[in-house]
Design a protein around this motif. Sequence first.
Motif, PDB file in Angstrom:
ATOM      1  N   GLU A 128     -10.139 -28.863  91.913  1.00 16.82           N
ATOM      2  CA  GLU A 128     -10.096 -28.173  90.499  1.00 16.82           C
ATOM      3  C   GLU A 128     -11.225 -28.962  89.750  1.00 16.82           C
ATOM      4  O   GLU A 128     -12.359 -28.706  89.406  1.00 16.82           O
ATOM      5  CB  GLU A 128     -10.616 -26.833  90.055  1.00 16.82           C
ATOM      6  CG  GLU A 128      -9.732 -25.534  90.721  1.00 16.82           C
ATOM      7  CD  GLU A 128      -8.766 -24.617  90.166  1.00 16.82           C
ATOM      8  OE1 GLU A 128      -9.050 -24.554  89.553  1.00 16.82           O
ATOM      9  OE2 GLU A 128      -9.806 -23.412  91.075  1.00 16.82           O
ATOM     10  N   TYR A 129     -10.025 -30.166  89.406  1.00 17.65           N
ATOM     11  CA  TYR A 129     -10.835 -31.232  88.514  1.00 17.65           C
ATOM     12  C   TYR A 129     -12.706 -31.992  88.997  1.00 17.65           C
ATOM     13  O   TYR A 129     -13.220 -31.845  88.302  1.00 17.65           O
ATOM     14  CB  TYR A 129     -10.183 -32.663  88.304  1.00 17.65           C
ATOM     15  CG  TYR A 129      -8.743 -32.020  87.222  1.00 17.65           C
ATOM     16  CD1 TYR A 129      -8.729 -31.620  86.912  1.00 17.65           C
ATOM     17  CD2 TYR A 129      -7.210 -31.988  88.019  1.00 17.65           C
ATOM     18  CE1 TYR A 129      -7.408 -30.829  85.849  1.00 17.65           C
ATOM     19  CE2 TYR A 129      -6.159 -32.226  87.562  1.00 17.65           C
ATOM     20  CZ  TYR A 129      -6.533 -30.886  86.574  1.00 17.65           C
ATOM     21  OH  TYR A 129      -5.249 -30.912  85.421  1.00 17.65           O
ATOM     22  N   PHE A 171     -20.241 -29.002  86.409  1.00 17.48           N
ATOM     23  CA  PHE A 171     -20.850 -30.037  85.583  1.00 17.48           C
ATOM     24  C   PHE A 171     -22.288 -30.737  85.167  1.00 17.48           C
ATOM     25  O   PHE A 171     -22.355 -31.785  84.371  1.00 17.48           O
ATOM     26  CB  PHE A 171     -19.798 -29.981  83.750  1.00 17.48           C
ATOM     27  CG  PHE A 171     -19.203 -28.990  83.872  1.00 17.48           C
ATOM     28  CD1 PHE A 171     -19.951 -28.077  83.193  1.00 17.48           C
ATOM     29  CD2 PHE A 171     -18.333 -28.420  84.482  1.00 17.48           C
ATOM     30  CE1 PHE A 171     -19.369 -26.640  82.972  1.00 17.48           C
ATOM     31  CE2 PHE A 171     -16.973 -27.124  84.029  1.00 17.48           C
ATOM     32  CZ  PHE A 171     -17.855 -26.389  82.962  1.00 17.48           C
ATOM     33  N   MET A 211     -18.587 -22.755  85.028  1.00 22.26           N
ATOM     34  CA  MET A 211     -18.240 -22.338  85.746  1.00 22.26           C
ATOM     35  C   MET A 211     -15.982 -22.733  84.825  1.00 22.26           C
ATOM     36  O   MET A 211     -16.836 -23.524  84.813  1.00 22.26           O
ATOM     37  CB  MET A 211     -17.175 -22.763  87.503  1.00 22.26           C
ATOM     38  CG  MET A 211     -17.150 -22.166  88.256  1.00 22.26           C
ATOM     39  SD  MET A 211     -17.183 -22.246  89.494  1.00 22.26           S
ATOM     40  CE  MET A 211     -15.959 -21.355  90.742  1.00 22.26           C
ATOM     41  N   PHE A 253     -12.657 -22.504  85.478  1.00 16.38           N
ATOM     42  CA  PHE A 253     -11.468 -21.812  86.948  1.00 16.38           C
ATOM     43  C   PHE A 253     -10.119 -21.395  86.384  1.00 16.38           C
ATOM     44  O   PHE A 253     -10.018 -21.290  85.584  1.00 16.38           O
ATOM     45  CB  PHE A 253     -11.361 -23.534  87.335  1.00 16.38           C
ATOM     46  CG  PHE A 253     -12.247 -24.374  87.347  1.00 16.38           C
ATOM     47  CD1 PHE A 253     -12.810 -24.260  89.771  1.00 16.38           C
ATOM     48  CD2 PHE A 253     -13.449 -24.793  87.143  1.00 16.38           C
ATOM     49  CE1 PHE A 253     -14.564 -24.902  89.825  1.00 16.38           C
ATOM     50  CE2 PHE A 253     -15.058 -25.642  88.030  1.00 16.38           C
ATOM     51  CZ  PHE A 253     -15.023 -25.638  89.215  1.00 16.38           C
ATOM     52  N   GLN A 254     -10.116 -21.070  87.561  1.00 17.25           N
ATOM     53  CA  GLN A 254      -8.951 -20.465  87.511  1.00 17.25           C
ATOM     54  C   GLN A 254      -7.601 -21.207  86.738  1.00 17.25           C
ATOM     55  O   GLN A 254      -6.946 -20.724  85.744  1.00 17.25           O
ATOM     56  CB  GLN A 254      -8.178 -19.696  88.991  1.00 17.25           C
ATOM     57  CG  GLN A 254      -7.323 -19.289  89.272  1.00 17.25           C
ATOM     58  CD  GLN A 254      -7.058 -18.714  90.087  1.00 17.25           C
ATOM     59  OE1 GLN A 254      -7.020 -18.476  91.392  1.00 17.25           O
ATOM     60  NE2 GLN A 254      -5.728 -17.266  90.544  1.00 17.25           N
ATOM     61  N   SER A 255      -7.520 -22.751  86.826  1.00 17.97           N
ATOM     62  CA  SER A 255      -6.107 -23.818  86.486  1.00 17.97           C
ATOM     63  C   SER A 255      -7.010 -24.010  85.332  1.00 17.97           C
ATOM     64  O   SER A 255      -6.471 -24.982  84.980  1.00 17.97           O
ATOM     65  CB  SER A 255      -5.832 -24.884  87.563  1.00 17.97           C
ATOM     66  OG  SER A 255      -7.715 -25.376  87.988  1.00 17.97           O
ATOM     67  N   ALA A 311      -8.784 -26.207  85.253  1.00 17.46           N
ATOM     68  CA  ALA A 311     -10.069 -27.462  85.570  1.00 17.46           C
ATOM     69  C   ALA A 311      -9.825 -28.369  84.661  1.00 17.46           C
ATOM     70  O   ALA A 311     -11.026 -29.013  84.098  1.00 17.46           O
ATOM     71  CB  ALA A 311     -10.690 -27.570  86.562  1.00 17.46           C
ATOM     72  N   VAL A 312      -9.285 -28.288  83.089  1.00 13.82           N
ATOM     73  CA  VAL A 312     -10.148 -28.995  81.825  1.00 13.82           C
ATOM     74  C   VAL A 312      -9.563 -31.110  82.171  1.00 13.82           C
ATOM     75  O   VAL A 312      -7.438 -30.844  82.769  1.00 13.82           O
ATOM     76  CB  VAL A 312      -9.003 -28.707  80.615  1.00 13.82           C
ATOM     77  CG1 VAL A 312      -8.843 -29.359  79.548  1.00 13.82           C
ATOM     78  CG2 VAL A 312      -9.308 -27.104  80.536  1.00 13.82           C
ATOM     79  N   TRP A 313      -9.992 -31.813  81.994  1.00 10.00           N
ATOM     80  CA  TRP A 313      -9.232 -33.239  82.487  1.00 10.00           C
ATOM     81  C   TRP A 313      -8.766 -33.391  81.437  1.00 10.00           C
ATOM     82  O   TRP A 313      -9.436 -33.688  80.406  1.00 10.00           O
ATOM     83  CB  TRP A 313     -10.874 -33.840  82.940  1.00 10.00           C
ATOM     84  CG  TRP A 313     -12.026 -33.453  83.420  1.00 10.00           C
ATOM     85  CD1 TRP A 313     -11.766 -33.387  85.025  1.00 10.00           C
ATOM     86  CD2 TRP A 313     -12.806 -32.559  83.481  1.00 10.00           C
ATOM     87  NE1 TRP A 313     -12.522 -32.602  85.274  1.00 10.00           N
ATOM     88  CE2 TRP A 313     -13.693 -32.697  84.342  1.00 10.00           C
ATOM     89  CE3 TRP A 313     -13.500 -33.192  82.509  1.00 10.00           C
ATOM     90  CZ2 TRP A 313     -15.428 -32.467  85.191  1.00 10.00           C
ATOM     91  CZ3 TRP A 313     -14.746 -32.174  82.151  1.00 10.00           C
ATOM     92  CH2 TRP A 313     -15.936 -31.789  83.627  1.00 10.00           C
ATOM     93  N   PRO A 314      -7.078 -34.028  82.390  1.00  9.30           N
ATOM     94  CA  PRO A 314      -6.043 -34.202  81.255  1.00  9.30           C
ATOM     95  C   PRO A 314      -5.989 -36.216  81.167  1.00  9.30           C
ATOM     96  O   PRO A 314      -5.605 -36.367  80.036  1.00  9.30           O
ATOM     97  CB  PRO A 314      -4.604 -34.631  82.374  1.00  9.30           C
ATOM     98  CG  PRO A 314      -5.420 -34.333  83.852  1.00  9.30           C
ATOM     99  CD  PRO A 314      -7.043 -33.538  83.787  1.00  9.30           C
ATOM    100  N   ARG A 349     -16.431 -25.519  77.189  1.00  3.61           N
ATOM    101  CA  ARG A 349     -17.236 -26.133  78.108  1.00  3.61           C
ATOM    102  C   ARG A 349     -18.234 -25.992  78.814  1.00  3.61           C
ATOM    103  O   ARG A 349     -19.263 -26.261  78.915  1.00  3.61           O
ATOM    104  CB  ARG A 349     -16.138 -27.213  78.899  1.00  3.61           C
ATOM    105  CG  ARG A 349     -16.491 -28.058  79.558  1.00  3.61           C
ATOM    106  CD  ARG A 349     -15.738 -28.790  80.784  1.00  3.61           C
ATOM    107  NE  ARG A 349     -14.652 -27.962  81.245  1.00  3.61           N
ATOM    108  CZ  ARG A 349     -13.701 -28.197  82.314  1.00  3.61           C
ATOM    109  NH1 ARG A 349     -13.499 -29.451  82.094  1.00  3.61           N
ATOM    110  NH2 ARG A 349     -13.446 -27.707  83.485  1.00  3.61           N
ATOM    111  N   ALA A 350     -18.077 -24.367  79.463  1.00  6.41           N
ATOM    112  CA  ALA A 350     -19.029 -23.654  80.099  1.00  6.41           C
ATOM    113  C   ALA A 350     -20.048 -23.217  79.004  1.00  6.41           C
ATOM    114  O   ALA A 350     -20.736 -22.786  80.148  1.00  6.41           O
ATOM    115  CB  ALA A 350     -17.707 -22.574  80.931  1.00  6.41           C
TER     116      ALA A 350
END
Lengths: 277, 368
Positions: free
Chosen positions: A169-170, A177, B79, B81-83, B85-88, B146-147
């Motif tokens: 998903e990342y 985006f 979008m 996402f369910q998880s 998906a915020v970039w760590p 972000r979305a």
Amino acid sequence: MKDETVYTLKKIGFYTVIFTAVAWILIPIIVSFLYGFTSKADYYDPHMVIPHHYTTEYVRVILFTLGAWDGIKNSTIVATLTIIISFILGIPAGYSIAKFVFPGKDTIKLSIIALRMFPIPVMAIPLIILYIRLHLADTLLGVALAHTAMALPFVVLITSSIFSGVSKEYEEAAMVFGLTRLGSFLKITLPLALPGLAAAAMFTFVMSWNEVFVASVLTLTHRTLPAQILSIMAGSSGGAAPDYYKFAAAFIMTLPAMLFIFFARKYLVTMWGITLK
Amino acid sequence: MVEVKLENVTKRFGNFEAVKGLNLNVKNGEFLVLLGPSGCGKTTTLRMISGLETPTEGKIYFGERDVTYLPPKDRNISMVFQSYAVWPHMTVYENIAFPLRVKKYPKDEIEKRVRWAAELLQIEGLLDRYPGQLSGGQRQRVAVARAIVVEPDVLLMDEPLSNLDAKLRVMMRAELKKLQTKLKVTTIYVTHDQVEAMTMGDQIAVMNQGRLLQVGPPTEVYLKPNSLFVATFIGAPEMNIVDATVVEKEDGPYLEGSGFSLKLPEDFKGLLKDYMGKEVYLGIRPEHMTVKGVSTLEHVSKSAEMEGVVDFVEALGTDTIIHVKVGDNLIKVKLPGHIPLPVGDKIKIEVDLDNIHVFDKKTEKAVI
């Protein structure tokens, strides 16, 4: 027996096991480090376990008179080349295995490891004949290619485990985006996989650094460190070397790899995909 | 903001048909909820709208534009996402700024927009942190910020609340809905939670096994389900479904089953004319019944009775759910307030006939 006694005995047993395991690894290292710097007189004194007089003579002789320093340089070049080539080939393979479903995936994975089953001495003679024809014999690139062949299966498997640890998903988020697939790989997946890839690089480096057989067969004048040390110690220069030279050689061989692992330690856990957040 | 149209969209993975001939229209600025159990194809549908998957057959339009084969980056969508998906490996600020940077916004514009989005989601204080230092709820807010930061044409959300704890979920539900109303962005929201669908959607699209079963406003889907699946999937506690036979007697049509015989008004005769003497499923929502002598049905023109024995009582505080044994059937009746009926009591249930549902036994389609 009282509970307390049982507890104490268990504890003693536990520490005995740990102590033995640590001693097993540590004592030979300590011994070679110690005697690699011991003066000749102290070394041959039967009553002296811990020597009093030290010298750096053997290390210096091996490094500068007998060509180990060139060996270190050659080894560094070979290891670096090995990392570069095996990563260029291994990362795309590892990524595909981690992220895509395709027919024959398991077979491919298995055959990647299966190639490592061939004993290297069996392949060495055909390899050197091939190398002579290709004018790769006695070149550092030749050794690096051979090392790549040895390291590649692990690079593929390790990187695939690293990439599968990076959530799909990342990358998809990056594509949504505004990035292309390649862009999202470069900007998102690669930075996230970097600690793991660094660990894989270190693993490859150490593997190449320690490899002696192929390096000895394929080179004569451009020897890597282990090959050079082997030829010094085994006596290509007239008879086997005295013990303290062997210890000093062991020191020269071990130290860089140990330092390397010491700094890599932090990443080694990541390499096996245990922690990847 | 744009209208989204799906025409005969089918998606196959090998031999498995995940989505089958889907037709769907989402109006400009509408909040559509794709509702269905796991594996029903709702997420696949969303991913096709996002461009992360390509339909095997059919077309997808954003307004007049055919986007079927367009990569996600060219669709101007966002979008969640369910998880999350915020970039760590990026700070919260960098995460929110990312879509703007990719689209090459000027620097001060990026700064302005990130602040705006962060303020809207009340995460201004977290901009310098890394996602690893945030709670699930905060990460969720970052993902939403972000979305919305680029003002997308279509906002897609894939079960965005399912990883939050119950309390936070209720709160975020209201916040997301308010945010969408404010931004007026066309939104497609995937969930398996019928409460989320009921509370958030302007329209609900119910899916099962790759097919779209019913599309309509929440109340319509709730009150007039067009199939047995929609009827039982929406509503908690679930709609009671019992076997019944349509019987015509001298004084009018009846629905008869184990332990009950409901006399229906004459006007049901026309609706049930093809089913005389046939077996059907009778569906009654727990809240469309009451226990005689305890409370009365309000605003009900036609009602009928059945007798039963109290089997179990669930006291929920605000409501009481009474399990009643009627013949071989176990029927749940939901009453407002705390009503401690003793187990084993014989009671009479009053049924609101305006709100009963009859389903064809074979096709499971709604007859009434």
